[in-house]
Design an enzyme around this catalytic site. Structure first.
Site, PDB file in Angstrom:
ATOM      1  N   ASP A  25      66.827  35.554  -0.353  1.00 26.45           N
ATOM      2  CA  ASP A  25      67.678  34.201  -0.189  1.00 26.45           C
ATOM      3  C   ASP A  25      68.746  34.860   1.057  1.00 26.45           C
ATOM      4  O   ASP A  25      69.150  36.139   1.097  1.00 26.45           O
ATOM      5  CB  ASP A  25      68.522  33.792  -1.276  1.00 26.45           C
ATOM      6  CG  ASP A  25      69.206  32.352  -1.188  1.00 26.45           C
ATOM      7  OD1 ASP A  25      68.709  31.769  -0.365  1.00 26.45           O
ATOM      8  OD2 ASP A  25      70.229  32.358  -1.944  1.00 26.45           O
ATOM      9  N   HIS A  42      64.611  32.918   9.206  1.00 21.22           N
ATOM     10  CA  HIS A  42      63.419  32.844   8.299  1.00 21.22           C
ATOM     11  C   HIS A  42      62.327  33.924   9.053  1.00 21.22           C
ATOM     12  O   HIS A  42      61.557  34.626   8.426  1.00 21.22           O
ATOM     13  CB  HIS A  42      62.937  31.464   8.369  1.00 21.22           C
ATOM     14  CG  HIS A  42      63.635  30.399   7.601  1.00 21.22           C
ATOM     15  ND1 HIS A  42      64.099  30.594   6.216  1.00 21.22           N
ATOM     16  CD2 HIS A  42      63.756  29.171   7.730  1.00 21.22           C
ATOM     17  CE1 HIS A  42      64.728  29.832   5.960  1.00 21.22           C
ATOM     18  NE2 HIS A  42      64.507  28.764   6.567  1.00 21.22           N
ATOM     19  N   ARG A  76      64.738  19.790   2.238  1.00 24.37           N
ATOM     20  CA  ARG A  76      65.401  20.379   3.609  1.00 24.37           C
ATOM     21  C   ARG A  76      64.652  19.395   4.778  1.00 24.37           C
ATOM     22  O   ARG A  76      63.936  18.627   4.422  1.00 24.37           O
ATOM     23  CB  ARG A  76      64.893  21.957   3.940  1.00 24.37           C
ATOM     24  CG  ARG A  76      65.604  22.764   2.752  1.00 24.37           C
ATOM     25  CD  ARG A  76      65.561  24.362   3.171  1.00 24.37           C
ATOM     26  NE  ARG A  76      66.356  24.850   2.059  1.00 24.37           N
ATOM     27  CZ  ARG A  76      66.732  26.234   1.987  1.00 24.37           C
ATOM     28  NH1 ARG A  76      66.597  26.944   3.247  1.00 24.37           N
ATOM     29  NH2 ARG A  76      67.337  26.755   1.027  1.00 24.37           N
ATOM     30  N   LEU A 136      48.930  47.466  -4.638  1.00 23.68           N
ATOM     31  CA  LEU A 136      50.355  46.662  -5.089  1.00 23.68           C
ATOM     32  C   LEU A 136      49.587  45.221  -5.364  1.00 23.68           C
ATOM     33  O   LEU A 136      48.869  44.528  -4.552  1.00 23.68           O
ATOM     34  CB  LEU A 136      51.163  46.435  -3.740  1.00 23.68           C
ATOM     35  CG  LEU A 136      52.186  45.525  -4.064  1.00 23.68           C
ATOM     36  CD1 LEU A 136      53.255  45.941  -5.403  1.00 23.68           C
ATOM     37  CD2 LEU A 136      52.928  45.412  -2.801  1.00 23.68           C
TER      38      LEU A 136
HETATM   39  C1  IPE Z   1      65.646  29.745  -3.735  1.00 21.65           C
HETATM   40  O1  IPE Z   1      66.790  29.572  -2.848  1.00 21.65           O
HETATM   41  C2  IPE Z   1      64.270  29.693  -3.307  1.00 21.65           C
HETATM   42  C3  IPE Z   1      63.661  30.422  -2.180  1.00 21.65           C
HETATM   43  C4  IPE Z   1      64.215  31.556  -1.740  1.00 21.65           C
HETATM   44  C5  IPE Z   1      62.468  30.123  -1.624  1.00 21.65           C
HETATM   45  P1  IPE Z   1      67.483  28.430  -2.362  1.00 21.65           P
HETATM   46  O2  IPE Z   1      68.231  28.812  -1.306  1.00 21.65           O
HETATM   47  O3  IPE Z   1      66.529  27.403  -2.175  1.00 21.65           O
HETATM   48  O4  IPE Z   1      68.206  28.130  -3.869  1.00 21.65           O
HETATM   49  P2  IPE Z   1      69.505  27.534  -4.037  1.00 21.65           P
HETATM   50  O5  IPE Z   1      69.475  26.078  -3.328  1.00 21.65           O
HETATM   51  O6  IPE Z   1      70.822  28.403  -3.486  1.00 21.65           O
HETATM   52  O7  IPE Z   1      69.849  27.552  -5.497  1.00 21.65           O
HETATM   53  C1  IPE Z   2      65.950  31.580   1.762  1.00 17.38           C
HETATM   54  O1  IPE Z   2      67.036  31.532   2.619  1.00 17.38           O
HETATM   55  C2  IPE Z   2      64.560  31.266   2.345  1.00 17.38           C
HETATM   56  C3  IPE Z   2      64.052  29.713   1.566  1.00 17.38           C
HETATM   57  C4  IPE Z   2      64.748  29.172   0.755  1.00 17.38           C
HETATM   58  C5  IPE Z   2      62.963  29.375   2.001  1.00 17.38           C
HETATM   59  P1  IPE Z   2      67.738  30.169   2.808  1.00 17.38           P
HETATM   60  O2  IPE Z   2      67.036  29.428   3.705  1.00 17.38           O
HETATM   61  O3  IPE Z   2      67.920  29.700   1.545  1.00 17.38           O
HETATM   62  O4  IPE Z   2      69.019  30.576   3.410  1.00 17.38           O
HETATM   63  P2  IPE Z   2      70.498  30.199   2.878  1.00 17.38           P
HETATM   64  O5  IPE Z   2      70.805  30.607   1.498  1.00 17.38           O
HETATM   65  O6  IPE Z   2      70.826  28.942   3.429  1.00 17.38           O
HETATM   66  O7  IPE Z   2      71.596  31.193   3.492  1.00 17.38           O
HETATM   67 MG    MG Z   3      69.436  29.828   0.049  1.00 12.86          MG
END
Ligand code: IPE
Ligand code: IPE
Ligand code: MG
Length: 251
Positions: A25, A42, A76, A136
């Site tokens: 995250d 990403h 999203r 792994l």
């Molecule tokens: C969880 O992260 C999903 C992934 C990392 C793929 P999110 O960023 O989507 O989760 P919330 O919305 O902060 O709970």
């Molecule tokens: C995690 O990073 C990747 C996915 C959820 C796909 P985020 O895109 O959630 O990044 P933040 O949480 O908005 O910083």
């Molecule tokens: Mg996130």
């Protein structure tokens, strides 16, 4: 600064976790902090995953499971969803040979519906190509949601009962977990979430029942092998009881 060493804790340390589950995250915030488009986060996140896979191999971790796209991430923008889909597509094309050479076995957990057919074909190919690898075990949670997984398992069991293949009393933790996407994986020992968020976000709800949780501040694109080692060191300082006694107290 003294760097923590693996298994440096006083007696008796937990061994290296067998299975690590990660919520990768903070990609968006990493980019935002730099004034960049969140998509750049990403892209860098994919590099962090490669480093982490290498780190797990170096440390002798058996299972690594990563959350790459949740069933809620469909909320999203179309553009961001497209970027995340093509990122997986691109890496399955460019990195699969190397993954296979490194003896990594790839699995996917999640729902195929809503994914483009060419992406599903690439996923299937990766699973098949690596299915006999013995290094792994890398599991990618993609279009995955813990609640949807549990509902799917309940439906499968209900069908079995209706068809007379299973008695209602035979629905146990064991038969239930056999219907989950993770039926051939051990439960995670260590859960890591980056970017300082203390929630599970619908990840491996059933499987995390007794997993040790470690939250790290680092945004995922900055995650390094040192961060991985630090999380493992934290894990090793924990006392896992599973509802029983600590080892020192047990009789
Ligand atoms: C969880 O992260 C999903 C992934 C990392 C793929 P999110 O960023 O989507 O989760 P919330 O919305 O902060 O709970
Ligand atoms: C995690 O990073 C990747 C996915 C959820 C796909 P985020 O895109 O959630 O990044 P933040 O949480 O908005 O910083
Ligand atoms: Mg996130």
């Amino acid at each position: 600064m003294i760097k923590p060493a693996l298994a440096s804790y006083a007696s008796p340390p937990l061994s290296i976790p067998r299975h690590i589950a990660i919520i990768m995250d903070g990609n968006g915030r990493w980019a935002q902090k730099r004034g960049l488009d969140r998509f750049k986060g990403h892209y860098q996140g994919a590099e962090a995953l490669k480093r982490t896979i290498q780190g797990c191999q170096d440390l002798g971790i058996e299972y690594l499971t990563v959350y790459a796209f949740s069933t809620e991430n469909w909320k999203r923008s179309k553009e961001e969803i497209g970027i995340l889909m093509s990122l997986l597509r691109r890496h399955l094309r460019s990195d699969l040979a190397e993954i296979n050479q490194n003896n990594i076995r790839v699995r996917f957990i999640g729902h195929y519906h809503h994914l483009d057919t060419d992406l599903v074909a690439l996923i299937d190919h990766a699973i098949k190509l690596t299915q006999n690898n013995t290094g792994l075990h890398l599991t990618i949670a993609f279009n995955y949601g813990g609640r949807a997984e549990i509902i799917r398992a309940a439906q499968k069991l209900a069908h079995k009962v209706r068809e007379g293949k299973l008695a209602p009393d035979e629905i146990t933790e064991q038969t239930f977990s056999q219907e989950l996407f993770t039926h051939d994986l051990p439960d995670p020992d260590l859960f890591i979430r980056t970017s300082n968020e203390s929630r599970i976000s619908n990840y491996l709800l059933w499987q995390l029942a007794y997993t040790e949780l470690v939250i790290v501040e680092t945004y995922w694109p900055d995650f390094t092998k040192d961060d991985l080692v630090n999380a493992i060191v934290q894990y090793q300082s924990r006392e896992r009881r599973f509802g029983g006694y600590a080892t020192a107290q047990s009789r």
